[in-house]
Write a protein that holds these residues in place. Structure first.
Motif, short mmCIF file in Angstrom:
data_model
loop_
_atom_site.label_atom_id
_atom_site.label_comp_id
_atom_site.label_asym_id
_atom_site.label_seq_id
_atom_site.Cartn_x
_atom_site.Cartn_y
_atom_site.Cartn_z
N VAL A 156 0.79 -1.25 -0.07
CA VAL A 156 -0.12 0.04 -0.23
C VAL A 156 0.89 1.24 0.26
N ASP A 157 1.91 1.32 0.63
CA ASP A 157 3.03 2.19 0.65
C ASP A 157 3.41 2.84 -0.67
N VAL A 158 3.49 1.89 -1.55
CA VAL A 158 4.10 1.84 -2.79
C VAL A 158 3.00 2.66 -3.62
N VAL A 159 1.95 2.03 -3.45
CA VAL A 159 0.67 2.52 -4.22
C VAL A 159 0.51 3.79 -3.79
N LEU A 160 0.36 4.57 -2.68
CA LEU A 160 0.18 5.76 -2.07
C LEU A 160 1.34 6.77 -2.76
N ARG A 161 2.44 6.37 -2.63
CA ARG A 161 3.75 7.15 -3.20
C ARG A 161 3.39 7.44 -4.48
N TYR A 162 3.05 6.26 -5.60
CA TYR A 162 2.67 6.55 -6.60
C TYR A 162 1.55 7.33 -7.10
N LEU A 163 0.61 7.43 -6.27
CA LEU A 163 -0.51 8.22 -6.38
C LEU A 163 -0.30 9.65 -6.15
N ARG A 164 0.82 9.89 -5.11
CA ARG A 164 1.08 11.16 -4.88
C ARG A 164 1.94 11.84 -5.95
N LEU A 165 2.76 10.96 -6.51
CA LEU A 165 3.70 11.30 -7.65
C LEU A 165 2.71 11.63 -8.89
N LYS A 166 1.69 10.94 -9.08
CA LYS A 166 0.89 11.25 -10.34
C LYS A 166 0.06 12.39 -10.14
N GLY A 167 -0.23 12.83 -8.87
CA GLY A 167 -0.78 14.09 -8.47
C GLY A 167 -2.52 14.19 -8.51
N GLU A 168 -2.94 13.50 -9.51
CA GLU A 168 -4.50 13.62 -9.61
C GLU A 168 -5.24 12.09 -10.12
N LEU A 169 -6.18 11.70 -9.78
CA LEU A 169 -6.86 10.59 -9.92
C LEU A 169 -8.12 10.80 -11.24
N PRO A 170 -8.11 9.83 -11.97
CA PRO A 170 -9.23 10.12 -13.17
C PRO A 170 -10.54 10.21 -12.44
N GLU A 171 -11.14 10.90 -13.25
CA GLU A 171 -12.75 11.32 -12.67
C GLU A 171 -13.43 9.97 -12.26
N SER A 172 -14.45 10.12 -11.07
CA SER A 172 -15.12 9.17 -10.73
C SER A 172 -14.42 7.72 -10.43
N THR A 173 -13.35 7.86 -9.76
CA THR A 173 -12.51 6.67 -9.47
C THR A 173 -12.84 6.22 -7.74
N ASP A 174 -13.38 4.95 -7.82
CA ASP A 174 -13.91 4.48 -6.53
C ASP A 174 -12.96 3.38 -6.56
#
Length: 452
Positions: A156-174
């Motif tokens: 999960v730590d790797v995933v969260l770091r990746y998401l922070r690096l990406k900066g934003e999520l696609p719309e309507s991501t659940d």
């Protein structure tokens, strides 16, 4: 002071825009349009005469052109796209979702369509071509390829770091979709699970492998039913080999449901659900003439049956007065059943497995309604004309036609569906013809036998 409704507010705003446009106050109109969301801008365009649309389009902020195109109905969108150069279209396409862009590109001539694709970068072009490779009314045709995928063996730590690096999520991501090294779909992990899990937890332990993926070839109507049944917010789309292709979100399904409702309503009148309210006169006339011609042919069938009994009319003028009563009642009853069955087919409630039971049920309803109204109308006619025989004749005709209406209301849409013909489009005309012919023949035929 009474509150203004949304419809009244939209009409006031449209009047304000049109008056300013007519007075040449283009700067003022531009300011008005700047503060409107894309849906309202599309509503303004669709509610304006065709000659005003090019001017309004030029006054809309170009940054919003893509969003507005997504909201426009197909006919109006075609008119707007005709005036746009390919390079301008390519610029507008950059901000559009892949599924919406694919829908727009399908309406373009091949030459312009290819120019737009060629002017896009390779990644965007690949995504759009994937969506375009599927039929428009399938899951593949309405899916969006903008998804975030995870490997099952990361933390999960790797995933969260990746998401922070990406900066934003696609719309309507659940949810995030978990895939193997060959991009085969394994399952889904909810956004809530990722956010609340401890950093050292491995993604594979959070997978919900009960998530049902949708095949790209599945029809959009079937996908909409799955969303309704499971209360989904989004769903992954896969190919026959299980490879993840993209996702469908609830906003796509809302569009499908709205389009289906519009299609059913407009089809009853023989109109295209994408018809432009303010289309040119000649174009609208051409579109409607075909269906009017079909209606004329069916009406002539009823006239032909009536003409077979011209002799009885000359003997008993009252028959001409009563002749429209039986077909009219049958038509109403038949269309009630037809509407119910078409809705049942659309919801998946009606099919070959239960068609026989429904046929008997509607025939019984038609018979009972026939008995009720036959007795009532026969009594009125017998008292009015002091003629029990005439009352009995119209009672018999009413009973026969109401029963036939029930049978036809079930049988016609099921038969049309089996022949791959839209029941909503052709069903109403056919059932009206059936009830007219049966009603006239039963009434005048019985009268000829018994009164001459």
């Amino acid at each position: 002071m009474p509150e203004i409704t949304e419809q009244e507010y939209n009409q006031q705003r449209l009047q304000q825009v049109n008056e300013a446009l007519g007075s040449g106050m283009f700067v003022y109109v531009r300011k008005l349009l700047q503060h409107m969301p894309a849906y309202d801008l599309a509503l303004i365009l669709e509610s304006s005469p065709a000659k005003s649309r090019p001017v309004l389009w030029q006054l809309i902020d170009p940054d919003f052109h893509g969003e507005v195109l997504e909201e426009l109905n197909e006919e109006v969108r075609k008119g707007i796209l005709k005036s746009m150069r390919p390079e301008k279209l390519a610029a507008v396409a950059e901000g559009m979702d892949v599924d919406d862009l694919a829908e727009v590109l399908r309406t373009l001539p091949d030459s312009i369509y290819k120019e737009v694709l060629n002017s896009m970068d390779s990644q965007d072009r690949s995504r759009v071509e994937t969506a375009l490779s599927y039929e428009e009314d399938t899951a593949g045709g309405i899916m969006n390829t903008d998804t975030i995928t995870l490997r099952p063996d990361v933390s999960v730590d790797v995933v969260l770091r990746y998401l922070r690096l990406k900066g934003e999520l696609p719309e309507s991501t659940d949810s995030f979709y978990v895939v193997d090294r060959n991009n085969r779909f394994i399952g889904a992990v909810s956004l809530a699970s990722i956010v609340t899990a401890k950093p050292e937890v491995i993604v594979s332990t959070l997978i919900n492998d009960e998530v049902e993926a949708v095949l790209a070839e599945m029809t959009e109507q079937d996908v909409a039913q799955l969303f309704e049944r499971h209360d989904w917010f989004s769903a992954p789309v896969i190919d026959q080999m299980g490879h993840l292709l993209g996702r469908i979100t609830i906003d796509d399904i809302i569009d499908v449901i709205r389009e289906e409702a519009e299609h059913s309503m407009m089809s009853m009148a023989g109109l295209d659900d994408e018809a432009d309210t303010f289309a040119p006169v000649l174009k609208s006339t051409k579109q409607r003439s075909l269906w009017l011609g079909v209606n004329l042919i069916t009406a002539l069938m009823a006239v032909a049956v009536t003409s077979m009994f011209e002799g009885i009319f000359s003997q008993l003028a009252i028959l001409a007065v009563l002749n429209s009563l039986v077909p009219s009642m049958g038509g109403v009853a038949g269309n009630q059943t037809l509407t119910l069955v078409i809705r049942g087919i659309a919801l998946g409630h009606v099919g070959e497995s239960n068609a026989k039971a429904l046929l008997f049920k509607e025939a019984a309803i038609g018979f009972l309604n026939g008995v009720i109204w036959a007795v009532l109308i026969a009594s009125v006619v017998a008292i009015w004309k002091q003629d029990l025989m005439l009352g009995g004749i119209i009672a018999f005709a009413m009973l026969m036609n109401m029963t036939a209406a029930g049978l036809a209301g079930v049988g016609i849409p099921l038969l049309l569906k089996k022949m791959n013909i839209d029941p909503a489009l052709a069903g109403s005309v056919i059932i009206t013809t059936v009830t007219d012919v049966v009603g006239i023949f039963a009434f005048l035929g019985t009268a000829t036998l018994l009164l001459t």
